[in-house]
Design an enzyme around this catalytic site. Structure first.
Site, mmCIF file in Angstrom:
data_model
loop_
_atom_site.group_PDB
_atom_site.id
_atom_site.type_symbol
_atom_site.label_atom_id
_atom_site.label_comp_id
_atom_site.label_asym_id
_atom_site.label_seq_id
_atom_site.Cartn_x
_atom_site.Cartn_y
_atom_site.Cartn_z
ATOM 1 N N HIS A 1 9.144 3.040 4.558
ATOM 2 C CA HIS A 1 7.696 2.848 4.494
ATOM 3 C C HIS A 1 7.209 2.819 3.051
ATOM 4 C CE1 HIS A 1 3.492 4.663 5.347
ATOM 5 N NE2 HIS A 1 3.453 3.380 5.674
ATOM 6 N N ARG A 2 6.838 1.652 2.562
ATOM 7 C CA ARG A 2 6.451 1.446 1.150
ATOM 8 C C ARG A 2 7.626 1.819 0.230
ATOM 9 N NH1 ARG A 2 0.587 4.668 1.522
ATOM 10 N NH2 ARG A 2 0.218 4.180 3.706
ATOM 11 N N HIS B 1 -0.679 -0.981 -1.427
ATOM 12 C CA HIS B 1 -1.244 -0.633 -0.119
ATOM 13 C C HIS B 1 -2.763 -0.767 -0.069
ATOM 14 C CE1 HIS B 1 -2.805 2.076 3.000
ATOM 15 N NE2 HIS B 1 -1.742 1.689 3.691
ATOM 16 N N GLU C 1 9.568 -1.770 4.172
ATOM 17 C CA GLU C 1 8.209 -2.162 4.560
ATOM 18 C C GLU C 1 7.343 -2.141 3.312
ATOM 19 O OE1 GLU C 1 3.975 -1.378 5.940
ATOM 20 O OE2 GLU C 1 5.203 -0.168 4.584
ATOM 21 N N ASP D 1 3.263 -3.736 1.528
ATOM 22 C CA ASP D 1 1.894 -4.193 1.820
ATOM 23 C C ASP D 1 1.471 -5.232 0.790
ATOM 24 O OD1 ASP D 1 1.214 -1.895 3.811
ATOM 25 O OD2 ASP D 1 1.981 -0.884 2.031
ATOM 26 N N LYS E 1 -2.267 -7.053 4.287
ATOM 27 C CA LYS E 1 -3.461 -6.208 4.284
ATOM 28 C C LYS E 1 -4.721 -7.042 4.108
ATOM 29 C CE LYS E 1 -1.994 -1.862 4.524
ATOM 30 N NZ LYS E 1 -2.233 -1.117 5.775
ATOM 31 N N ASP F 1 8.921 7.546 5.709
ATOM 32 C CA ASP F 1 8.825 7.817 4.268
ATOM 33 C C ASP F 1 10.143 8.389 3.744
ATOM 34 O OD1 ASP F 1 6.058 7.245 4.369
ATOM 35 O OD2 ASP F 1 5.612 9.316 4.957
ATOM 36 N N GLU G 1 3.625 -6.314 5.527
ATOM 37 C CA GLU G 1 2.312 -6.092 6.142
ATOM 38 C C GLU G 1 1.248 -6.803 5.323
ATOM 39 O OE1 GLU G 1 0.875 -2.072 6.843
ATOM 40 O OE2 GLU G 1 -1.080 -2.918 7.394
HETATM 41 O O1 G3P Z 1 4.333 -0.101 9.165
HETATM 42 C C1 G3P Z 1 3.016 0.104 9.421
HETATM 43 C C2 G3P Z 1 2.349 1.045 8.516
HETATM 44 O O2 G3P Z 1 2.731 0.785 7.202
HETATM 45 C C3 G3P Z 1 0.893 0.922 8.700
HETATM 46 O O3 G3P Z 1 0.178 1.862 8.016
HETATM 47 O O4 G3P Z 1 -1.409 2.452 6.277
HETATM 48 O O5 G3P Z 1 0.992 2.724 5.864
HETATM 49 O O6 G3P Z 1 0.019 0.468 5.917
HETATM 50 P P1 G3P Z 1 -0.071 1.857 6.444
HETATM 51 CA CA CA Z 2 1.979 -0.744 5.587
#
Ligand code: G3P
Ligand code: CA
Length: 253
Positions: free
Chosen positions: A7-8, A49, A34, A36, A117, A237, A115
């Site tokens: 995640h990120r 993000h 992942e 953004d 945004k 994470d 993702e």
């Molecule tokens: O994978 C989805 C998740 O990343 C969505 O939430 O706020 O971390 O972009 P966020």
């Molecule tokens: Ca995300």
């Protein structure tokens, strides 16, 4: 095999959405990254993000109001706090990456979850992915909370897998039906909304020919449960913890 999606990047250990966080995720054994995407004032794809630079960098203001060159001057490690309340990544030359930079770097065998945004970044994102190595390897998916954005990505490139991110407390079953109607490959609910037993939803999704992912799982017991049930993948994470919990990645063919 349930995918460990960082995640990120390895955002528990390094500043989110930086090349360092992605490199660490790969070293820790993540199956996919992942990230953004936002669009800059000069039409570039910035990997960050938030809509603004404020939370994660030493600069301020909307991404959409700055050129990529201006954004590259920001210190993307500025606000990451270490366990001892220090800021160990300040001044370490961590920058806000561009999507093409990540695509160029991404090692073979590692997947990517993009993702979107900012809806205005959809066309450029689809275009950037079109010629990428990860696309050729069929290992990229585009996701969004915004249905119009997903529809647009799907319209621009019908072969590119797209997924529907559900906001917290959004019902998964109607979303699954919506995904079938709109040609989305997957739904990605908030982890909590999968409930104590995600089995029935995963079975239903399978019957509909859709995948189920979820965000964000940092608890090892939940990771194990989701893997046993055959979830497509979860965003975490802590990709290192996930890897230790689920065991090593299978060897490449
Ligand atoms: O994978 C989805 C998740 O990343 C969505 O939430 O706020 O971390 O972009 P966020
Ligand atoms: Ca995300």
């Amino acid at each position: 095999m349930t995918l460990v999606v960082a995640h990120r990047g390895a955002s528990g250990d390094a500043p989110e959405n930086t090349m360092l966080a992605y490199q660490q995720a790969v070293e820790m054994g993540a199956d996919a990254i992942e990230l953004d995407v936002h669009l800059t004032k000069d039409g570039k794809l910035a990997v960050i993000h938030d809509e603004t630079l404020d939370r994660t960098t030493n600069l301020a203001g909307p991404v959409a109001a700055k050129t990529m060159a201006q954004i590259r001057r920001a210190d993307a490690g500025y606000h990451f706090e270490g366990p001892d309340a220090s800021f160990p990544f300040r001044g370490k030359k961590l920058r806000v990456p561009t999507l093409p930079e990540v695509l160029e770097w991404l090692p073979e065998g590692i997947g990517l979850v993009v993702e979107i945004k900012a809806p205005e970044s959809t066309a450029a994102t689809v275009e950037a992915l079109r010629g990428s190595k990860v696309r050729a390897a069929n290992a990229v998916t585009v996701i969004s909370f915004d249905e119009r954005t997903i529809d647009e990505a799907h319209r621009l490139d019908p072969e590119l897998p797209v997924g529907y991110l559900l906001v917290p407390f959004q019902s998964a079953e109607p979303a699954l039906t919506f995904a079938v109607e709109h040609g989305y490959a997957a739904i990605h609910p908030w982890e909590v909304d999968l409930g104590l037993d995600p089995g029935p939803l995963i079975t239903l999704a399978r019957a509909y020919g859709r995948l189920v992912g979820c965000y964000v799982v940092n608890d090892p017991d939940r990771m194990k449960q989701l893997a046993v049930l055959g979830l497509w993948g979860f965003v975490t994470d802590l990709p290192g913890l996930a890897r230790v919990t689920l065991g090593p990645r299978p060897a490449a063919d």
